[in-house]
Design a protein around this motif. Structure first.
Motif, PDB file in Angstrom:
ATOM      1  N   ILE A 194      45.307  44.058  43.160  1.00  0.00           N
ATOM      2  CA  ILE A 194      44.308  43.760  42.029  1.00  0.00           C
ATOM      3  C   ILE A 194      44.444  42.554  41.638  1.00  0.00           C
ATOM      4  N   PHE A 195      45.439  41.910  41.700  1.00  0.00           N
ATOM      5  CA  PHE A 195      45.683  40.624  41.250  1.00  0.00           C
ATOM      6  C   PHE A 195      44.896  39.470  42.107  1.00  0.00           C
ATOM      7  N   PHE A 196      45.197  39.528  43.365  1.00  0.00           N
ATOM      8  CA  PHE A 196      44.942  38.658  44.539  1.00  0.00           C
ATOM      9  C   PHE A 196      43.383  38.890  44.813  1.00  0.00           C
ATOM     10  N   LEU A 197      42.865  40.083  45.006  1.00  0.00           N
ATOM     11  CA  LEU A 197      41.673  40.374  45.714  1.00  0.00           C
ATOM     12  C   LEU A 197      41.463  40.058  47.010  1.00  0.00           C
ATOM     13  N   HIS A 198      42.550  39.899  47.813  1.00  0.00           N
ATOM     14  CA  HIS A 198      42.474  39.446  49.024  1.00  0.00           C
ATOM     15  C   HIS A 198      43.715  40.221  49.918  1.00  0.00           C
ATOM     16  N   GLU A 199      43.195  40.866  50.912  1.00  0.00           N
ATOM     17  CA  GLU A 199      44.463  41.555  51.779  1.00  0.00           C
ATOM     18  C   GLU A 199      45.440  40.895  52.485  1.00  0.00           C
ATOM     19  N   ASP A 254      49.804  37.864  49.219  1.00  0.00           N
ATOM     20  CA  ASP A 254      51.040  38.369  48.669  1.00  0.00           C
ATOM     21  C   ASP A 254      51.559  37.301  47.659  1.00  0.00           C
ATOM     22  N   LEU A 255      52.871  37.810  47.274  1.00  0.00           N
ATOM     23  CA  LEU A 255      53.794  36.873  46.498  1.00  0.00           C
ATOM     24  C   LEU A 255      54.077  35.617  47.017  1.00  0.00           C
ATOM     25  N   SER A 256      53.853  35.642  48.233  1.00  0.00           N
ATOM     26  CA  SER A 256      54.130  34.205  48.743  1.00  0.00           C
ATOM     27  C   SER A 256      53.205  33.230  48.433  1.00  0.00           C
ATOM     28  N   ARG A 257      51.970  33.546  48.035  1.00  0.00           N
ATOM     29  CA  ARG A 257      51.201  32.389  47.177  1.00  0.00           C
ATOM     30  C   ARG A 257      51.815  31.783  46.242  1.00  0.00           C
ATOM     31  N   PHE A 258      52.335  32.288  45.392  1.00  0.00           N
ATOM     32  CA  PHE A 258      53.511  31.819  44.293  1.00  0.00           C
ATOM     33  C   PHE A 258      54.288  30.977  44.772  1.00  0.00           C
ATOM     34  N   PHE A 295      28.307  39.720  43.860  1.00  0.00           N
ATOM     35  CA  PHE A 295      29.481  39.470  45.012  1.00  0.00           C
ATOM     36  C   PHE A 295      30.454  40.331  44.942  1.00  0.00           C
ATOM     37  N   LEU A 296      30.771  40.912  43.746  1.00  0.00           N
ATOM     38  CA  LEU A 296      31.997  41.769  43.625  1.00  0.00           C
ATOM     39  C   LEU A 296      31.734  43.134  44.339  1.00  0.00           C
ATOM     40  N   ARG A 297      30.760  43.319  44.623  1.00  0.00           N
ATOM     41  CA  ARG A 297      30.436  44.655  45.236  1.00  0.00           C
ATOM     42  C   ARG A 297      31.032  44.722  46.730  1.00  0.00           C
ATOM     43  N   ARG A 298      31.710  43.573  47.262  1.00  0.00           N
ATOM     44  CA  ARG A 298      32.260  43.638  48.220  1.00  0.00           C
ATOM     45  C   ARG A 298      33.640  44.428  48.452  1.00  0.00           C
ATOM     46  N   PHE A 299      34.083  44.347  47.157  1.00  0.00           N
ATOM     47  CA  PHE A 299      35.576  45.092  46.934  1.00  0.00           C
ATOM     48  C   PHE A 299      35.148  46.698  46.540  1.00  0.00           C
ATOM     49  N   SER A 300      34.070  47.307  47.354  1.00  0.00           N
ATOM     50  CA  SER A 300      33.708  48.682  46.949  1.00  0.00           C
ATOM     51  C   SER A 300      33.763  49.114  48.378  1.00  0.00           C
ATOM     52  N   ALA A 301      33.977  50.610  48.110  1.00  0.00           N
ATOM     53  CA  ALA A 301      34.259  51.472  49.428  1.00  0.00           C
ATOM     54  C   ALA A 301      33.007  51.561  50.223  1.00  0.00           C
ATOM     55  N   ALA A 302      31.743  51.459  49.583  1.00  0.00           N
ATOM     56  CA  ALA A 302      30.456  51.334  50.302  1.00  0.00           C
ATOM     57  C   ALA A 302      30.675  50.277  51.226  1.00  0.00           C
ATOM     58  N   TRP A 303      30.970  49.090  50.679  1.00  0.00           N
ATOM     59  CA  TRP A 303      30.687  47.791  51.588  1.00  0.00           C
ATOM     60  C   TRP A 303      31.612  48.107  52.627  1.00  0.00           C
ATOM     61  N   LEU A 312      35.697  32.941  40.355  1.00  0.00           N
ATOM     62  CA  LEU A 312      37.152  32.286  40.383  1.00  0.00           C
ATOM     63  C   LEU A 312      38.083  33.030  39.628  1.00  0.00           C
ATOM     64  N   ARG A 313      38.656  34.012  40.069  1.00  0.00           N
ATOM     65  CA  ARG A 313      39.215  35.193  39.202  1.00  0.00           C
ATOM     66  C   ARG A 313      40.815  34.918  39.246  1.00  0.00           C
ATOM     67  N   SER A 314      41.509  34.041  40.115  1.00  0.00           N
ATOM     68  CA  SER A 314      42.977  33.822  40.057  1.00  0.00           C
ATOM     69  C   SER A 314      42.873  32.535  40.623  1.00  0.00           C
ATOM     70  N   SER A 315      44.380  32.236  40.354  1.00  0.00           N
ATOM     71  CA  SER A 315      44.672  30.683  40.582  1.00  0.00           C
ATOM     72  C   SER A 315      44.937  30.384  42.064  1.00  0.00           C
ATOM     73  N   PHE A 316      44.636  31.369  42.946  1.00  0.00           N
ATOM     74  CA  PHE A 316      45.143  31.247  44.482  1.00  0.00           C
ATOM     75  C   PHE A 316      43.717  31.426  45.377  1.00  0.00           C
ATOM     76  N   GLN A 317      42.806  30.892  45.005  1.00  0.00           N
ATOM     77  CA  GLN A 317      41.345  30.889  45.745  1.00  0.00           C
ATOM     78  C   GLN A 317      41.362  29.422  46.342  1.00  0.00           C
ATOM     79  N   THR A 318      40.806  29.436  47.584  1.00  0.00           N
ATOM     80  CA  THR A 318      40.409  28.063  48.120  1.00  0.00           C
ATOM     81  C   THR A 318      38.962  28.129  48.256  1.00  0.00           C
ATOM     82  N   SER A 319      38.121  28.913  47.636  1.00  0.00           N
ATOM     83  CA  SER A 319      36.711  29.244  47.407  1.00  0.00           C
ATOM     84  C   SER A 319      36.333  30.101  46.357  1.00  0.00           C
TER      85      SER A 319
END
Length: 704
Positions: free
Chosen positions: A236-241, A244-248, A352-360, A543-550
């Motif tokens: 939920i926090f990172f939105l990226h599979e 994980d906490l190693s980003r912090f 673009f948030l639809r990519r986080f859906s089961a349908a996608w 840009l939804r978290s502080s750990f995005q490169t794009s």
């Protein structure tokens, strides 16, 4: 930021949700979310980098995980249920050392870990911390585990330990105490553990269990429910599979540096917990499919595809329409400016948030399923599935691929007239561009010969011609089947086809060019540096978290449309010759910061400046515009070689050319043709260099 104990840190919280979008979260929820984000940022930076680095890896993980839990609870609390709430409540009351042990074990493969091999300075006594985790029902100890868990724990044993255990249990064939493989030993032990003759079998199974526990020794594993809860919070926090906490951790320890930008959320990614759970289930199905395809297990792949087929036939992929693509380059004209904001009011927010859906996810799986049916020559089924996919609104960047495949499959079925009609209909799809559009146009011209069509389409005369072709001779080296071709160079060394081409262009006879085999690499770096302000501009939900490169919308039409003024202003500077100054400025301001596509090690800033000068401002702006308008569509197919050389006077900044290198049996793809045509339209010299074997006629600058 001041260190702890220094002057107080003042926080200012401004409203960051306004307008109609604010109705998605109530005022209280917005305030709590803002406070959580601000408090997390303050706590993270207040101690200063040196103090955080000295805190210890485990302590950094623990502190940041608690901040992550707070942020998720504040901004996405509607997604949390009893299991996550119970987990976080139990986790918070644990001693710090026990919390650190949980977070150390969570990212490791496991599931079982030998306590004797766990040595973390912040944990201290691993056995004591493991017992505390077990008492909190966040972990299990081996002596309290069931038969299935005991069987899994056997995997911690080494091969010699397995052999010794099997010998003790008399599970090996008579006279064979060595030479058994690890899978054979594991299978023998598992068979003994689950033996099922009457009483003697049960006694034997109990004895085997006792021997296993004794051989493995004290072990611990996290409970599946606790591991799943921690995984869900991070998702939920990172939105990226892959995050994980190693980003912090890598950020706090200074190992990695993320860009600075405004985190701006106007809506939750998942409106309901059910949507989140459906997405997670789809990801599990996709993982099973990937594993089956990689292993070549068709039966397992078909089983994994069943949820995707069910979702497709249920119409799950028919979500509200996505925004159209912006107008793209028509050959041979250069890219034209886009109308600002046309129809924007009718578009759904943050599509673009639809990519986080089961349908996608299910649509991506179905695309792989279509390819599987095509390999089996089940073209009728593949065509039916492609029509279903084209009737939906997910994965619009795949629509070109679907149209092309549908036309090809229909032709395979012996229906050329229908295949032609499919290709003609595809050109009306606003999502088709680049190589896929060119592929469809070429198919129309091939299939549409008389008597099917008596008149050529109006666009036929504008199709790009193949670029000039240069041929050089290369002496091939016999290679293993499937390995990349190699050739003898003039000095007798073995080189690849691209290196052979670079050696040719470096000769005085060929022009004395400097060059590199980069494909899209150097262009991605130039894009990131020149358009840095656009990449990290404040766009809602990108840009939804502080750990995005794009930004999340980079590979969608919305990237350009939402930043058109910023991008066009920047490209105007580039076209006017300001690229060298902009590159030096971005290099000095952001060097070492992670950004999509930017490679800080491959080229230095002065080499990038030289390349920009030789390419020319107008041509460079044209290439950057293509990447901004359709970053995903133009991601592949860039020519192999970039060549450049400085001019002979201060007024002559130099020149550049691009070459696509092909071996004796290689041919251009449609995407490569599209790139070569687009680059030529931008004013760059492009050509194809063909390496031929001795005895083949060498022709130079042949144009078709």
């Amino acid at each position: 930021m001041p260190a702890l104990g220094a002057a107080p840190l003042r926080l200012t919280l401004r409203a960051w949700l306004t307008g109609p979008a604010a109705s998605d979260l109530g005022a209280a929820e917005r305030l709590r979310a803002g406070l959580a984000v601000a408090a997390a940022a303050a706590a993270k930076h207040a101690a200063g980098p040196g103090a955080r680095a000295n805190a210890g890896t485990g302590e950094v993980l623990r502190a940041n995980f608690l901040l992550l839990c707070d942020a998720v609870a504040a901004a996405d609390g509607h997604l949390l249920a009893e299991e996550e709430l119970c987990f976080t409540a139990a986790f918070r009351v644990l001693p710090a050392a026990t919390q650190c042990l949980f977070l150390r074990l969570h990212p490791r493969r496991g599931p079982w870990f030998r306590l004797g091999s766990l040595a973390y300075s912040e944990v201290g006594d691993a056995a004591e911390a493991a017992r505390a985790l077990a008492d909190a029902k966040l972990a299990r100890l081996l002596e309290r585990a069931g038969a299935a868990d005991v069987e899994a724990a056997v995997n911690v044993l080494t091969a010699p330990e397995l052999a010794a255990l099997a010998a003790r249990l008399r599970l090996l064939p008579a006279g064979r105490t060595s030479g058994n493989s690890r899978p054979q030993l594991l299978a023998a032990i598992a068979g003994a553990l689950h033996a099922d003759p009457p009483a003697t079998g049960r006694l034997r199974g109990a004895k085997v269990r006792e021997e296993l526990v004794r051989a493995v020794g004290p072990c611990v594993r996290l409970t599946p429910s606790a591991a799943a809860a921690a995984r869900r919070l991070q998702r939920i926090f990172f939105l990226h599979e892959g995050h994980d906490l190693s980003r912090f951790l890598v950020t706090d320890l200074g190992t990695a540096c993320y860009p600075r930008y405004r985190v701006w959320r106007t809506r939750p990614v998942w409106r309901t917990r059910e949507a989140l759970l459906a997405y997670e289930a789809a990801l599990e199905h996709a993982a099973l499919l990937d594993a089956a395809l990689e292993a070549g297990n068709v039966a397992a792949a078909e089983a994994a595809l069943q949820p995707a087929w069910a979702a497709l036939y249920a119409g799950e992929h028919k979500v509200p329409p996505t925004p159209p693509r912006p107008p793209l380059t028509t050959y041979p004209a250069a890219p034209s400016p886009l109308a600002s904001g046309a129809g924007r009011g009718a578009w759904p927010a943050a599509p673009f948030l639809r990519r986080f859906s089961a349908a996608w996810v299910h649509v991506s799986m179905a695309t792989a399923g279509v390819a599987l049916r095509e390999k089996q020559r089940r073209y009728a089924e593949a065509a039916d599935l492609l029509r279903l996919l084209l009737g939906g609104e997910c994965c619009y960047n795949r629509r070109g691929e679907w149209w092309v495949r549908l036309s090809i499959d229909t032709e395979h079925l012996g229906r050329p007239e229908e295949a032609l009609e499919v290709a003609e209909a595809a050109l009306a799809d606003e999502h088709i561009c680049g190589g896929e559009r060119l592929d469809l146009q070429r198919r129309i011209l091939r299939l549409g010969k008389p008597p099917r069509r008596w008149r050529k389409p109006a666009w036929a005369s504008t199709l790009p011609r193949d670029p000039p072709e240069v041929r050089i001779e290369g002496r091939p080296i016999a290679s293993v089947l499937g390995a990349k071709s190699q050739f003898w160079s003039a000095d007798g060394s073995a080189v690849g086809v691209e290196q052979l081409a670079l050696l040719h262009y470096a000769t005085e006879a060929a022009g004395g060019w400097r060059g590199m085999h980069c494909e899209g690499g150097v262009w991605a770096t130039l894009f990131g540096l020149l358009l840095w302000p656009a990449l990290f501009a404040a766009v809602p939900d990108a840009l939804r978290s502080s750990f995005q490169t794009s930004p999340l919308d980079l590979s969608t039409p919305g990237f350009y449309l939402n930043r058109q003024a910023i991008i066009e202003a920047r490209l105007a500077e580039v076209a006017a010759g300001a690229a060298p100054a902009l590159l030096r400025e971005a290099w000095a301001a952001h060097h070492g910061v992670m950004c999509v596509g930017v490679n800080w090690e491959r080229q230095g800033v002065e080499e990038l400046v030289e390349i920009a000068d030789c390419v020319g401002g107008s041509s460079l702006a044209g290439v950057m515009r293509l990447l901004a308008q359709d970053h995903a569509g133009w991601a592949g197919g860039m020519p192999d070689l970039l060549l450049w050389k400085r001019g002979e006077s201060t007024e002559d900044l130099g020149s550049a050319r691009l070459a696509e290198v092909k071996g004796p049996r290689d041919a251009l793809s449609q995407q490569q043709r599209a790139w070569l045509a687009a680059l030529a339209s931008a004013g760059l010299h492009v050509e194809v260099l063909k390496v031929v074997e001795p005895g083949t006629a060498v022709r130079k600058h042949r144009r078709r």
